[in-house]
Design an enzyme around this catalytic site. Sequence first.
Site, mmCIF file in Angstrom:
data_model
loop_
_atom_site.group_PDB
_atom_site.id
_atom_site.type_symbol
_atom_site.label_atom_id
_atom_site.label_comp_id
_atom_site.label_asym_id
_atom_site.label_seq_id
_atom_site.Cartn_x
_atom_site.Cartn_y
_atom_site.Cartn_z
ATOM 1 N N CYS A 1 28.530 38.086 55.253
ATOM 2 C CA CYS A 1 27.669 38.181 54.071
ATOM 3 C C CYS A 1 26.351 37.485 54.408
ATOM 4 C CB CYS A 1 28.340 37.611 52.823
ATOM 5 S SG CYS A 1 28.742 35.847 52.904
ATOM 6 N N ASN B 1 27.313 33.132 54.070
ATOM 7 C CA ASN B 1 28.633 32.676 54.529
ATOM 8 C C ASN B 1 29.167 31.483 53.732
ATOM 9 O OD1 ASN B 1 30.204 31.419 57.586
ATOM 10 N ND2 ASN B 1 31.015 32.864 56.136
ATOM 11 N N CYS C 1 29.807 32.231 49.952
ATOM 12 C CA CYS C 1 30.436 32.799 48.742
ATOM 13 C C CYS C 1 31.437 33.911 49.060
ATOM 14 C CB CYS C 1 29.381 33.337 47.772
ATOM 15 S SG CYS C 1 28.234 32.089 47.164
ATOM 16 N N ARG C 2 30.947 35.072 49.515
ATOM 17 C CA ARG C 2 31.816 36.248 49.653
ATOM 18 C C ARG C 2 32.662 36.241 50.923
ATOM 19 N NH1 ARG C 2 26.947 40.311 48.977
ATOM 20 N NH2 ARG C 2 25.964 38.497 49.952
ATOM 21 N N SER C 3 32.009 36.124 52.095
ATOM 22 C CA SER C 3 32.781 36.287 53.335
ATOM 23 C C SER C 3 33.823 35.180 53.569
ATOM 24 C CB SER C 3 31.855 36.473 54.548
ATOM 25 O OG SER C 3 31.010 35.380 54.745
ATOM 26 N N ASP D 1 26.615 40.067 45.365
ATOM 27 C CA ASP D 1 26.338 38.660 45.660
ATOM 28 C C ASP D 1 26.493 37.838 44.368
ATOM 29 O OD1 ASP D 1 25.311 36.217 46.327
ATOM 30 O OD2 ASP D 1 23.479 36.998 47.254
HETATM 31 P P1 4NP Z 1 26.948 34.853 50.137
HETATM 32 O O1 4NP Z 1 26.074 34.346 48.895
HETATM 33 O O2 4NP Z 1 26.060 35.737 50.964
HETATM 34 O O3 4NP Z 1 28.059 35.614 49.480
HETATM 35 O O4 4NP Z 1 27.418 33.611 50.854
HETATM 36 C C1 4NP Z 1 24.848 33.689 49.094
HETATM 37 C C2 4NP Z 1 24.842 32.340 49.360
HETATM 38 C C3 4NP Z 1 23.642 31.681 49.526
HETATM 39 C C4 4NP Z 1 22.466 32.388 49.424
HETATM 40 C C5 4NP Z 1 22.475 33.744 49.164
HETATM 41 C C6 4NP Z 1 23.679 34.393 49.001
HETATM 42 N N1 4NP Z 1 21.230 31.713 49.581
HETATM 43 O O5 4NP Z 1 20.181 32.328 49.348
HETATM 44 O O6 4NP Z 1 21.237 30.507 49.933
#
Ligand code: 4NP
Length: 152
Positions: A10, A13, A15-17, A124
């Site tokens: 994702c 790294n 939240c989702r993955s 997201d």
């Molecule tokens: P992820 O979510 O891609 O599912 O881990 C996010 C976590 C942090 C950010 C964006 C998406 N960020 O902009 O810091």
Amino acid sequence: MPAPSILFVCLGNICRSPLAEGIYRHLTIRTSEKPVIASAGIGNWHIGNPPDRRSIKVAASHGIDISRQRARQVKAEDFRLFDFILAMDQSNLVRLETLRPENATARLQLFADFALGTNQDVPDPYYGDLADFEDVYSMLFSGCNAVVSRFA
Ligand code: 4NP
């Protein structure tokens, strides 16, 4: 056929993955041949950090502990190490295609496309609330379950 080795990717790294990694590991823990399972981010902002507390909480509520996982960034070797690199959303997939080395052997695909045969993004949830994380969990669980059943 044994369950494939998968790198879940994702943006951050956190939240989702990491949730996908924890769920897939949980679902394959009793298989005889343990696939290599990991997750990574496109971005470098959260390297070394634990998953988002909301991902940890939702996973824990389903009996899965992801609190010891740590964020890392996608690297060139990943494209040879894993059977599949699965992107959480279309923009992650486009970025992965630009990172893909010439000698890559891993198959690159959208998570939902590979797992569920749909072209949906895993949305997201970073700016959302716990309900959004729960929805992400459901989608990831359905997908990972489908993968494990297919290779059982
Ligand atoms: P992820 O979510 O891609 O599912 O881990 C996010 C976590 C942090 C950010 C964006 C998406 N960020 O902009 O810091």
